[in-house]
Design an enzyme around this catalytic site. Structure first.
Site, PDB file in Angstrom:
ATOM      1  N   LYS A  22      29.379 -53.377 -53.658  1.00  0.00           N
ATOM      2  CA  LYS A  22      28.156 -52.806 -54.237  1.00  0.00           C
ATOM      3  C   LYS A  22      27.085 -53.898 -54.364  1.00  0.00           C
ATOM      4  O   LYS A  22      25.912 -53.670 -54.087  1.00  0.00           O
ATOM      5  CB  LYS A  22      28.508 -52.214 -55.608  1.00  0.00           C
ATOM      6  CG  LYS A  22      27.369 -51.603 -56.372  1.00  0.00           C
ATOM      7  CD  LYS A  22      27.879 -50.769 -57.538  1.00  0.00           C
ATOM      8  CE  LYS A  22      28.532 -51.575 -58.636  1.00  0.00           C
ATOM      9  NZ  LYS A  22      27.586 -52.137 -59.615  1.00  0.00           N
ATOM     10  N   ARG A  27      21.794 -55.585 -52.363  1.00  0.00           N
ATOM     11  CA  ARG A  27      20.892 -56.661 -51.917  1.00  0.00           C
ATOM     12  C   ARG A  27      20.396 -56.383 -50.496  1.00  0.00           C
ATOM     13  O   ARG A  27      19.212 -56.524 -50.194  1.00  0.00           O
ATOM     14  CB  ARG A  27      21.631 -58.012 -51.962  1.00  0.00           C
ATOM     15  CG  ARG A  27      21.784 -58.571 -53.365  1.00  0.00           C
ATOM     16  CD  ARG A  27      22.852 -59.654 -53.424  1.00  0.00           C
ATOM     17  NE  ARG A  27      22.875 -60.345 -54.709  1.00  0.00           N
ATOM     18  CZ  ARG A  27      23.369 -59.843 -55.837  1.00  0.00           C
ATOM     19  NH1 ARG A  27      23.901 -58.630 -55.837  1.00  0.00           N
ATOM     20  NH2 ARG A  27      23.349 -60.535 -56.959  1.00  0.00           N
ATOM     21  N   ARG A  98      19.072 -50.831 -72.200  1.00  0.00           N
ATOM     22  CA  ARG A  98      19.398 -52.111 -71.557  1.00  0.00           C
ATOM     23  C   ARG A  98      18.106 -52.893 -71.299  1.00  0.00           C
ATOM     24  O   ARG A  98      17.180 -52.389 -70.667  1.00  0.00           O
ATOM     25  CB  ARG A  98      20.184 -51.884 -70.262  1.00  0.00           C
ATOM     26  CG  ARG A  98      21.543 -51.260 -70.520  1.00  0.00           C
ATOM     27  CD  ARG A  98      22.303 -50.958 -69.247  1.00  0.00           C
ATOM     28  NE  ARG A  98      22.789 -52.153 -68.578  1.00  0.00           N
ATOM     29  CZ  ARG A  98      23.517 -52.141 -67.459  1.00  0.00           C
ATOM     30  NH1 ARG A  98      23.812 -50.994 -66.887  1.00  0.00           N
ATOM     31  NH2 ARG A  98      23.923 -53.259 -66.906  1.00  0.00           N
ATOM     32  N   SER A 145      22.183 -62.521 -63.915  1.00  0.00           N
ATOM     33  CA  SER A 145      21.772 -63.084 -62.614  1.00  0.00           C
ATOM     34  C   SER A 145      21.015 -62.054 -61.781  1.00  0.00           C
ATOM     35  O   SER A 145      20.313 -62.410 -60.836  1.00  0.00           O
ATOM     36  CB  SER A 145      23.001 -63.563 -61.841  1.00  0.00           C
ATOM     37  OG  SER A 145      23.843 -62.460 -61.542  1.00  0.00           O
ATOM     38  N   GLN A 146      21.140 -60.765 -62.138  1.00  0.00           N
ATOM     39  CA  GLN A 146      20.424 -59.731 -61.375  1.00  0.00           C
ATOM     40  C   GLN A 146      18.911 -59.871 -61.528  1.00  0.00           C
ATOM     41  O   GLN A 146      18.166 -59.533 -60.610  1.00  0.00           O
ATOM     42  CB  GLN A 146      20.880 -58.334 -61.810  1.00  0.00           C
ATOM     43  CG  GLN A 146      22.300 -58.017 -61.365  1.00  0.00           C
ATOM     44  CD  GLN A 146      22.798 -56.689 -61.911  1.00  0.00           C
ATOM     45  OE1 GLN A 146      22.032 -55.892 -62.453  1.00  0.00           O
ATOM     46  NE2 GLN A 146      24.080 -56.450 -61.774  1.00  0.00           N
ATOM     47  N   SER A 172      26.467 -66.984 -63.973  1.00  0.00           N
ATOM     48  CA  SER A 172      26.714 -66.183 -62.756  1.00  0.00           C
ATOM     49  C   SER A 172      26.129 -66.821 -61.499  1.00  0.00           C
ATOM     50  O   SER A 172      25.500 -66.155 -60.676  1.00  0.00           O
ATOM     51  CB  SER A 172      26.157 -64.753 -62.933  1.00  0.00           C
ATOM     52  OG  SER A 172      26.756 -64.129 -64.038  1.00  0.00           O
ATOM     53  N   ASP A 290      32.601 -59.650 -64.735  1.00  0.00           N
ATOM     54  CA  ASP A 290      32.997 -58.269 -64.414  1.00  0.00           C
ATOM     55  C   ASP A 290      34.505 -58.068 -64.327  1.00  0.00           C
ATOM     56  O   ASP A 290      34.969 -56.928 -64.314  1.00  0.00           O
ATOM     57  CB  ASP A 290      32.351 -57.815 -63.094  1.00  0.00           C
ATOM     58  CG  ASP A 290      30.915 -57.343 -63.294  1.00  0.00           C
ATOM     59  OD1 ASP A 290      30.515 -57.136 -64.459  1.00  0.00           O
ATOM     60  OD2 ASP A 290      30.195 -57.181 -62.303  1.00  0.00           O
ATOM     61  N   LYS A 317      26.006 -54.439 -70.586  1.00  0.00           N
ATOM     62  CA  LYS A 317      26.418 -53.717 -69.369  1.00  0.00           C
ATOM     63  C   LYS A 317      26.341 -52.206 -69.627  1.00  0.00           C
ATOM     64  O   LYS A 317      25.661 -51.758 -70.540  1.00  0.00           O
ATOM     65  CB  LYS A 317      27.841 -54.144 -68.982  1.00  0.00           C
ATOM     66  CG  LYS A 317      27.946 -55.616 -68.577  1.00  0.00           C
ATOM     67  CD  LYS A 317      27.441 -55.857 -67.175  1.00  0.00           C
ATOM     68  CE  LYS A 317      27.704 -57.293 -66.720  1.00  0.00           C
ATOM     69  NZ  LYS A 317      27.293 -57.503 -65.327  1.00  0.00           N
ATOM     70  N   ARG A 364      34.210 -49.486 -65.026  1.00  0.00           N
ATOM     71  CA  ARG A 364      35.236 -50.537 -65.114  1.00  0.00           C
ATOM     72  C   ARG A 364      36.232 -50.284 -66.244  1.00  0.00           C
ATOM     73  O   ARG A 364      37.372 -50.737 -66.176  1.00  0.00           O
ATOM     74  CB  ARG A 364      34.583 -51.912 -65.256  1.00  0.00           C
ATOM     75  CG  ARG A 364      33.686 -52.246 -64.070  1.00  0.00           C
ATOM     76  CD  ARG A 364      33.574 -53.721 -63.767  1.00  0.00           C
ATOM     77  NE  ARG A 364      32.562 -53.947 -62.754  1.00  0.00           N
ATOM     78  CZ  ARG A 364      32.727 -53.688 -61.454  1.00  0.00           C
ATOM     79  NH1 ARG A 364      33.876 -53.209 -61.014  1.00  0.00           N
ATOM     80  NH2 ARG A 364      31.755 -53.915 -60.599  1.00  0.00           N
TER      81      ARG A 364
END
Length: 407
Positions: A22, A27, A98, A145-146, A172, A290, A317, A364
């Site tokens: 994913k 990306r 978020r 890091s996103q 990350s 994660d 998250k 998750r």
């Protein structure tokens, strides 16, 4: 959909093709939107990637990305530099809790025009796409890091490229390096020295097919299954021994949990080490948060303790994952404590059977707890949530002779 998971044996053997990563897919989808001559193979069939693809190809003014955090961050940067286009980015109730402020402020430093539709600092946001000529921006290094990857991905299309200064200790790093490696694969020049990252401008790239590696986060559940089995040989494809994905750290982590990894071509085989002597473990997961859920559940199933640190990003998250783990593991009889960035599980040999595990709209949570069915019958609530990253998960579990009943 609530599922009862149980199994009559724990000798596992199967060959499983796991969907594309994913992280890599999203990306590359964004890069493909910027550089249309790229073609993609083995892309993820996850909800998040489908949402991302639809948003990039559509022409709607209001774009709802549901629970897809990666899509929210990447699309914020994409539409900010998409000159002449105005959109509102929104998502689920949880997505609207978020934070997005750090990324918005970084884009505003560059000249982007973004406003909040409801609460300052959170989606939904209105973005008016601009031509960006500024090239220098500072961003806190300890954020998701996103945010950083979102800026790096659009950087080649900025008139003067981008010089990004990361302030403080970087989290990350593997995900940042993944983004830069994908840019480099397209002959886009980058540098990463100390706390400074540069991406040089590039108007166009040569036609190229990019193949997405299978998802290492999804592989983590099979590492857990092998660790909790009596004997196991599970072959997964398509994986690389030298991966861009940070979660490939699973190989070294699960060595300490009795799992051996062997590569042949693009296939990876996981086997249980016979007679392995288990002991409490201590892992710093700053680069791989994660897989924390998978690891702590594995340790519970093995009857060993663990101390996991570097988990501060888990609080923002799909759910507050640290609190969710504390609640659900306690139901199973675990002695667990959490702080804002760590988790400690005390070794114990008993697990309460037939417990209902709440999943909190978090894929998750559902998949991390599933391997415990090798030890006790377990019920996973709202099991369909796995479609966010791994829609075939329950079918793949059935191929290992798990008995899965819808309640």
């Amino acid at each position: 959909m609530n599922l009862l998971l149980q199994t009559t044996h724990s000798n596992l053997k199967a060959q499983i093709a796991v969907t594309g990563s994913k992280s890599e897919t999203n990306r590359l989808l964004l890069l493909q939107a910027l550089f249309p001559y790229i073609t993609l193979a083995n892309t993820s069939n996850s909800d998040d990637s489908e949402v991302m693809q639809k948003a990039l190809k559509g022409s709607d003014e209001v774009i709802d990305i549901h629970h897809a955090g990666t899509a929210m961050r990447f699309l914020t940067a994409f539409f900010a530099v998409n000159e002449g286009r105005e959109v509102v980015l929104t998502g689920s109730a949880r997505m609207q809790e978020r934070p997005i402020k750090v990324l918005v402020e970084s884009l505003e430093q560059l000249g982007a025009i973004i406003s909040y539709e409801k609460e300052v600092g959170y989606p939904p946001i209105r973005i008016k796409g601009q031509k960006i000529t500024a090239s220098k921006v500072n961003i806190p290094a300890n954020v998701s890091s996103q945010y950083i990857s979102a800026l790096l991905l659009v950087a080649p299309k900025l008139e003067n490229g981008l010089e990004l200064t990361l302030e403080g200790e970087i989290t990350s790093v593997p995900y940042i390096k993944m983004t830069l490696a994908l840019l480099n694969d397209l002959n886009i020049k980058t540098s990463f020295e100390g706390n400074a990252i540069k991406v040089f401008p590039k108007a166009a790239v040569e036609p190229k097919e990019m193949t997405v590696e299978s998802d290492w986060s999804s592989a983590s559940y099979f590492f857990s299954l092998v660790a909790l089995s009596e004997t196991a040989s599970i072959t997964l494809s398509s994986y690389k021994e030298t991966s861009l994905q940070g979660d490939s750290a699973l190989i070294e982590i699960y060595k300490q949990l009795g799992v051996e990894t062997h590569f042949e071509g693009n296939k990876m085989t996981l086997t249980k080490v016979p007679g392995f002597r288990f002991a409490d473990v201590d892992f710093e997961l700053n680069n791989t948060p994660d897989i924390a859920q998978t690891i702590v559940v594995t340790c519970l199933g093995l009857g060993i303790g663990c101390h996991l640190t570097g988990l501060h990003t888990l609080k923002i998250k799909e759910t507050d994952r640290l609190e969710a783990l504390r609640i659900e593991l306690t139901k199973l009889g675990a002695d667990i404590s959490v702080t804002n960035e760590s988790l400690t599980l005390v070794a114990s040999n008993s697990i309460n059977p037939n417990i209902k595990i709440a999943t909190y709209n978090d894929h998750r949570m559902a998949m991390a707890f599933a391997p415990l069915a090798l030890k006790v019958p377990i019920i996973i609530e709202n099991a369909e949530v796995v479609s966010k990253s791994y829609p075939d998960f329950w079918e793949d579990l059935k191929s290992l002779d798990f008995n899965i009943t819808e309640l």
